[in-house]
Design a protein around this motif. Structure first.
Motif, short mmCIF file in Angstrom:
data_model
loop_
_atom_site.label_atom_id
_atom_site.label_comp_id
_atom_site.label_asym_id
_atom_site.label_seq_id
_atom_site.Cartn_x
_atom_site.Cartn_y
_atom_site.Cartn_z
N LEU A 9 0.86 -1.17 0.00
CA LEU A 9 0.00 0.00 0.00
C LEU A 9 0.91 1.23 0.00
CD1 LEU A 9 -2.57 -1.36 2.58
CD2 LEU A 9 -2.68 -1.47 0.08
N VAL A 10 1.04 1.81 -1.17
CA VAL A 10 2.08 2.80 -1.42
C VAL A 10 1.56 4.22 -1.37
CG1 VAL A 10 3.44 1.14 -2.75
CG2 VAL A 10 1.80 2.60 -3.93
N LYS A 11 2.45 5.14 -1.02
CA LYS A 11 2.10 6.56 -0.97
C LYS A 11 2.20 7.19 -2.35
CE LYS A 11 3.46 6.96 3.82
NZ LYS A 11 4.43 7.42 4.76
N ASP A 12 3.23 6.83 -3.11
CA ASP A 12 3.43 7.40 -4.46
C ASP A 12 3.34 6.25 -5.47
OD1 ASP A 12 4.44 8.45 -6.88
OD2 ASP A 12 5.75 9.85 -5.81
N PHE A 13 2.14 6.05 -6.01
CA PHE A 13 1.86 4.92 -6.89
C PHE A 13 2.79 4.91 -8.12
CE2 PHE A 13 -0.51 3.19 -10.55
CZ PHE A 13 -0.60 1.87 -10.15
N LYS A 14 2.88 6.00 -8.85
CA LYS A 14 3.67 6.03 -10.09
C LYS A 14 5.15 5.77 -9.83
CE LYS A 14 0.42 8.88 -12.55
NZ LYS A 14 0.05 8.46 -13.84
N LYS A 15 5.69 6.36 -8.78
CA LYS A 15 7.09 6.15 -8.43
C LYS A 15 7.34 4.68 -8.06
CE LYS A 15 10.70 8.11 -5.49
NZ LYS A 15 11.00 9.13 -4.47
N SER A 16 6.39 4.09 -7.34
CA SER A 16 6.53 2.68 -6.95
C SER A 16 6.46 1.76 -8.16
CB SER A 16 5.47 2.31 -5.93
OG SER A 16 5.66 3.03 -4.73
N VAL A 17 5.55 2.04 -9.10
CA VAL A 17 5.45 1.24 -10.32
C VAL A 17 6.77 1.31 -11.09
CG1 VAL A 17 4.35 1.06 -12.59
CG2 VAL A 17 2.95 1.35 -10.55
N GLU A 18 7.31 2.48 -11.23
CA GLU A 18 8.59 2.64 -11.94
C GLU A 18 9.69 1.83 -11.26
OE1 GLU A 18 9.39 6.83 -12.15
OE2 GLU A 18 7.70 7.19 -13.51
N PHE A 19 9.71 1.84 -9.93
CA PHE A 19 10.73 1.10 -9.19
C PHE A 19 10.66 -0.39 -9.48
CE2 PHE A 19 11.96 -1.39 -5.47
CZ PHE A 19 13.27 -0.95 -5.27
N TYR A 20 9.48 -0.98 -9.33
CA TYR A 20 9.34 -2.43 -9.52
C TYR A 20 9.44 -2.84 -10.99
CZ TYR A 20 8.35 -3.04 -4.61
OH TYR A 20 8.47 -3.06 -3.25
N LYS A 21 8.89 -2.03 -11.87
CA LYS A 21 8.89 -2.37 -13.30
C LYS A 21 10.23 -2.05 -13.96
CE LYS A 21 6.66 -0.63 -17.47
NZ LYS A 21 7.52 0.49 -17.72
N ASP A 22 10.69 -0.84 -13.81
CA ASP A 22 11.88 -0.39 -14.54
C ASP A 22 13.19 -0.75 -13.85
OD1 ASP A 22 10.11 0.67 -16.41
OD2 ASP A 22 10.14 2.66 -15.49
N LEU A 23 13.27 -0.57 -12.55
CA LEU A 23 14.52 -0.84 -11.85
C LEU A 23 14.71 -2.31 -11.52
CD1 LEU A 23 14.71 2.27 -9.50
CD2 LEU A 23 15.95 1.88 -11.63
N LEU A 24 13.63 -2.95 -11.03
CA LEU A 24 13.75 -4.37 -10.68
C LEU A 24 13.43 -5.29 -11.86
CD1 LEU A 24 12.29 -4.53 -7.06
CD2 LEU A 24 14.65 -4.16 -7.80
N GLY A 25 12.77 -4.75 -12.90
CA GLY A 25 12.48 -5.54 -14.09
C GLY A 25 11.42 -6.61 -13.92
N ILE A 26 10.50 -6.42 -12.99
CA ILE A 26 9.43 -7.40 -12.77
C ILE A 26 8.30 -7.07 -13.75
CG2 ILE A 26 7.81 -8.40 -11.12
CD1 ILE A 26 9.73 -7.48 -8.88
N PRO A 27 7.87 -8.04 -14.54
CA PRO A 27 6.81 -7.77 -15.53
C PRO A 27 5.45 -7.50 -14.88
CG PRO A 27 7.43 -10.09 -15.58
CD PRO A 27 8.36 -9.42 -14.61
#
Length: 128
Positions: A9-27
């Motif tokens: 349950l995140v405070k900054d949704f877009k920043k969190s999506v970028e972290f998991y998708k772009d930095l960690l590479g999770i599809p």
């Protein structure tokens, strides 16, 4: 009960999506910008992102200051055979629920919520 997903349950949704998708590479297997929801397919147990604001709406408390409790930072989601029967069993054994069983059509599921002794949010879930 089977651990199905861990919902952050995140405070900054877009920043969190970028972290998991772009930095960690999770599809991502499901993404809803308007609902502020993303499902990451990283194996048998999935990771979900949902904004704290959106989760407070789900549990019927859009103004978290009214409850005297801060929102959880995560939610454990357990898949059960029957949400209503599990709800009845847990209530009979002293668990107080935050929400009664109800359908979430946009999630294609039936759910109910309760908290553990440390106030962490837990969801029981069955896909419709």
């Amino acid at each position: 009960m089977k651990l199905l997903q861990i919902r952050l349950l995140v405070k900054d949704f877009k920043k969190s999506v970028e972290f998991y998708k772009d930095l960690l590479g999770i599809p991502i297997s499901w993404y809803e910008d308007e609902m502020e929801y993303a499902l990451f397919n990283n194996g048998e147990t999935k990771i979900e992102l949902l904004s704290q604001k959106a989760m407070m709406k789900v549990i019927g408390n859009e103004d978290e200051s009214l409850s005297g409790e801060s929102p959880s930072n995560f939610l454990l989601q357990f898949e059960v055979e029957d949400v209503d029967k599990t709800y009845d069993y847990l209530r009979e054994n002293g668990i107080e629920f935050v929400t009664a069983p109800h359908d979430r059509k946009e999630w294609r599921s039936r759910i109910a919520h309760f908290r553990d002794p440390d106030k962490n949010l837990i969801e029981i879930y069955k896909m419709l």
